[in-house]
Design an enzyme around this catalytic site. Structure first.
Site, PDB file in Angstrom:
ATOM      1  N   THR A  94      32.534  12.182   7.580  1.00  0.00           N
ATOM      2  CA  THR A  94      33.442  12.952   7.248  1.00  0.00           C
ATOM      3  C   THR A  94      33.878  12.685   6.028  1.00  0.00           C
ATOM      4  O   THR A  94      33.638  12.013   5.100  1.00  0.00           O
ATOM      5  CB  THR A  94      34.765  12.368   8.106  1.00  0.00           C
ATOM      6  OG1 THR A  94      35.047  10.826   7.820  1.00  0.00           O
ATOM      7  CG2 THR A  94      34.601  12.325   9.524  1.00  0.00           C
ATOM      8  N   LYS A 123      30.690   5.970   1.501  1.00  0.00           N
ATOM      9  CA  LYS A 123      30.377   4.768   1.046  1.00  0.00           C
ATOM     10  C   LYS A 123      31.853   4.085   0.874  1.00  0.00           C
ATOM     11  O   LYS A 123      31.858   2.706   0.764  1.00  0.00           O
ATOM     12  CB  LYS A 123      29.736   4.766  -0.512  1.00  0.00           C
ATOM     13  CG  LYS A 123      30.683   5.938  -1.465  1.00  0.00           C
ATOM     14  CD  LYS A 123      30.025   6.130  -2.666  1.00  0.00           C
ATOM     15  CE  LYS A 123      30.482   7.425  -3.349  1.00  0.00           C
ATOM     16  NZ  LYS A 123      29.703   8.695  -2.996  1.00  0.00           N
ATOM     17  N   GLU A 147      22.028   3.981   4.029  1.00  0.00           N
ATOM     18  CA  GLU A 147      21.086   4.299   2.945  1.00  0.00           C
ATOM     19  C   GLU A 147      21.746   5.405   1.999  1.00  0.00           C
ATOM     20  O   GLU A 147      21.551   5.251   0.699  1.00  0.00           O
ATOM     21  CB  GLU A 147      19.820   4.556   3.320  1.00  0.00           C
ATOM     22  CG  GLU A 147      18.862   5.017   2.405  1.00  0.00           C
ATOM     23  CD  GLU A 147      18.389   3.474   1.612  1.00  0.00           C
ATOM     24  OE1 GLU A 147      17.843   2.767   2.012  1.00  0.00           O
ATOM     25  OE2 GLU A 147      18.784   3.591   0.351  1.00  0.00           O
ATOM     26  N   VAL A 150      24.199   5.262  -1.214  1.00  0.00           N
ATOM     27  CA  VAL A 150      23.813   4.831  -2.809  1.00  0.00           C
ATOM     28  C   VAL A 150      22.725   5.748  -3.164  1.00  0.00           C
ATOM     29  O   VAL A 150      21.534   5.588  -2.706  1.00  0.00           O
ATOM     30  CB  VAL A 150      23.685   3.137  -3.120  1.00  0.00           C
ATOM     31  CG1 VAL A 150      23.157   3.092  -4.566  1.00  0.00           C
ATOM     32  CG2 VAL A 150      24.841   2.405  -2.484  1.00  0.00           C
ATOM     33  N   GLY A 204      28.335  21.729  -8.090  1.00  0.00           N
ATOM     34  CA  GLY A 204      28.676  21.084  -6.779  1.00  0.00           C
ATOM     35  C   GLY A 204      28.234  19.639  -6.588  1.00  0.00           C
ATOM     36  O   GLY A 204      28.446  19.096  -5.911  1.00  0.00           O
ATOM     37  N   GLU A 207      32.796  14.937  -7.497  1.00  0.00           N
ATOM     38  CA  GLU A 207      33.581  14.620  -6.352  1.00  0.00           C
ATOM     39  C   GLU A 207      34.763  15.926  -6.494  1.00  0.00           C
ATOM     40  O   GLU A 207      35.090  16.389  -7.611  1.00  0.00           O
ATOM     41  CB  GLU A 207      34.289  13.434  -6.539  1.00  0.00           C
ATOM     42  CG  GLU A 207      33.372  12.143  -6.323  1.00  0.00           C
ATOM     43  CD  GLU A 207      32.652  12.063  -5.068  1.00  0.00           C
ATOM     44  OE1 GLU A 207      33.218  12.078  -4.172  1.00  0.00           O
ATOM     45  OE2 GLU A 207      31.494  12.079  -5.278  1.00  0.00           O
ATOM     46  N   ASP A 218      33.374   5.983  -8.839  1.00  0.00           N
ATOM     47  CA  ASP A 218      32.117   6.217  -7.896  1.00  0.00           C
ATOM     48  C   ASP A 218      31.102   5.247  -7.999  1.00  0.00           C
ATOM     49  O   ASP A 218      30.560   4.836  -7.235  1.00  0.00           O
ATOM     50  CB  ASP A 218      31.709   7.660  -7.899  1.00  0.00           C
ATOM     51  CG  ASP A 218      30.739   8.194  -7.210  1.00  0.00           C
ATOM     52  OD1 ASP A 218      30.943   8.429  -5.866  1.00  0.00           O
ATOM     53  OD2 ASP A 218      29.556   8.390  -7.703  1.00  0.00           O
ATOM     54  N   LYS A 222      29.379   2.432  -5.511  1.00  0.00           N
ATOM     55  CA  LYS A 222      28.003   2.487  -5.454  1.00  0.00           C
ATOM     56  C   LYS A 222      27.248   0.815  -5.751  1.00  0.00           C
ATOM     57  O   LYS A 222      26.398   0.380  -5.274  1.00  0.00           O
ATOM     58  CB  LYS A 222      27.018   3.481  -5.924  1.00  0.00           C
ATOM     59  CG  LYS A 222      27.432   4.806  -5.095  1.00  0.00           C
ATOM     60  CD  LYS A 222      26.932   6.068  -6.127  1.00  0.00           C
ATOM     61  CE  LYS A 222      27.317   7.403  -5.686  1.00  0.00           C
ATOM     62  NZ  LYS A 222      27.107   8.458  -6.679  1.00  0.00           N
ATOM     63  N   GLY A 314      23.322  15.592  -2.532  1.00  0.00           N
ATOM     64  CA  GLY A 314      22.853  17.034  -1.958  1.00  0.00           C
ATOM     65  C   GLY A 314      22.884  16.877  -0.594  1.00  0.00           C
ATOM     66  O   GLY A 314      22.793  15.559   0.167  1.00  0.00           O
TER      67      GLY A 314
END
Ligand code: HSE
Length: 339
Positions: A94, A123, A147, A150, A204, A207, A218, A222, A314
């Site tokens: 989500t 994350k 997985e 990160v 794209g 964030e 961000d 990670k 992506g």
């Protein structure tokens, strides 16, 4: 074995996952004797629910609106139904608030509490509440895998299994594609921060709120996940010293270049510290990667450094990481069943 799956969030990553699963479903059946059935797909305004398994061909056919599917139920919520659908696996993709981890955190807790394995592409729940989630998963004897959180498809969390005979002692990484893109473009083209950021947004990768990228939050999130997973630390995002890239100018990059350096936004875990910020990097260093790539350099005790590099964002990249996690869970569950 049968694997009853629920997907929460049918955005870009969720949809790419469904496409990938459709492609690989017979491979999973043949290789691992596992029937994957998507029993529910939750969105913010309702859900597709079919306990016998949603027809993925039909769902993913061109020009179909999944809200018009005969199994669509308006206004039902994942939190109300997770416990009732006899699920084996919950996949969380989500759009989630990075400062609270919601709604993903609630979905993850709800699934684990009901003895359902979890895979998350989100994350924030992990850099905010790592211990809580791990402890609950252990208590319920469930798998929780993440997985995709990160470096997306780069298998940097699962590499731990393959380095079991070694010991990772330090991490130095480029974990935010947007920032790396901006700094690379500023360094090679001499363009300003604002222009480079606009380009990154158009591609794209940034964030929705790009300050999360450029201010370093961000990458810090990670880094927390990486350090907790690979170094067995128990840190949270508050433990990271964070600096962004907004003060870097084309002139600073030019000056660095005249001395044989460039500036990169690095995430470092060393000794007991977590640091995210701009650092001078030699022009010929492997850390001098360009574009939206991520790179993770793992210093090991017995074999020098090991470097992983690839696309850090992506839809299909994240979806492939989710599918890896799914197959890992199937293999583990198969072992449990055999024993
Ligand atoms: N905004 C993130 C990045 C996306 O640029 O790396 C992937 O987490």
């Amino acid at each position: 074995m049968e694997l009853k799956i629920c997907l929460i969030g049918k955005g870009n990553v969720g949809t790419c996952f469904l496409k990938l699963l459709k492609e690989r479903i017979s491979f999973i059946k043949e290789m691992y004797n596992c029937d994957c059935k998507v029993a529910a797909i939750f969105e913010y305004d309702g859900a597709l629910i079919n306990k016998d398994g949603i027809d993925l061909e039909e769902l993913l056919a061109k020009n179909t609106n999944f809200r018009e599917n005969k199994f669509w139920k308006k206004e039902v919520k994942a939190t109300d139904l997770i416990s009732e659908l006899d699920l084996d696996l919950c996949i969380e993709t989500t759009p989630t608030e990075p400062k609270t981890g919601e709604p993903a955190l609630t979905h993850i807790i709800e699934a684990l509490s009901n003895n359902i394995d979890v895979i998350s592409a989100n994350k924030a729940p992990f850099f905010l509440h790592y211990e809580r989630i791990k402890n609950l998963a252990d208590k319920m004897n469930c798998f929780v895998k993440y997985e995709a959180t990160v470096a997306s498809c780069v298998p940097v969390l699962s590499i731990k299994r393959n380095l079991i005979g070694n010991r990772i002692t330090r991490i130095e990484a480029i974990l935010n594609g947007t920032n790396n893109y901006i700094l690379s473009r500023m360094a090679t083209e001499g363009i300003t921060f604002a222009v480079a950021l606009k380009e990154a947004q158009e591609l794209g990768y940034a964030e929705a709120d790009p300050s999360l990228d450029v201010d370093g939050f961000d990458a810090a999130g990670k880094l927390v996940i990486l350090a907790n997973e690979l170094l067995n630390w128990s840190k949270s995002i508050e433990d990271v010293k964070i600096e962004g890239i907004t003060k870097i100018t084309p002139e600073a990059l030019e000056l660095a270049k005249s001395d044989g350096y460039t500036i990169k936004h690095l995430a470092i875990a060393e000794e007991n510290d977590l640091i995210v910020g701009p650092r001078l990097v030699k022009m010929d260093s492997p850390l001098n990667i360009s574009g939206i790539l991520n790179l993770i350099k793992l210093q090991t005790k017995y074999a020098g450094s090991i470097i992983l590099m690839g696309r850090g964002a992506g839809g299909f990249e994240a979806a492939s990481a989710i599918l890896n996690d799914l197959i890992t869970i199937v293999k583990e569950r198969n072992k449990v069943n055999v024993n």
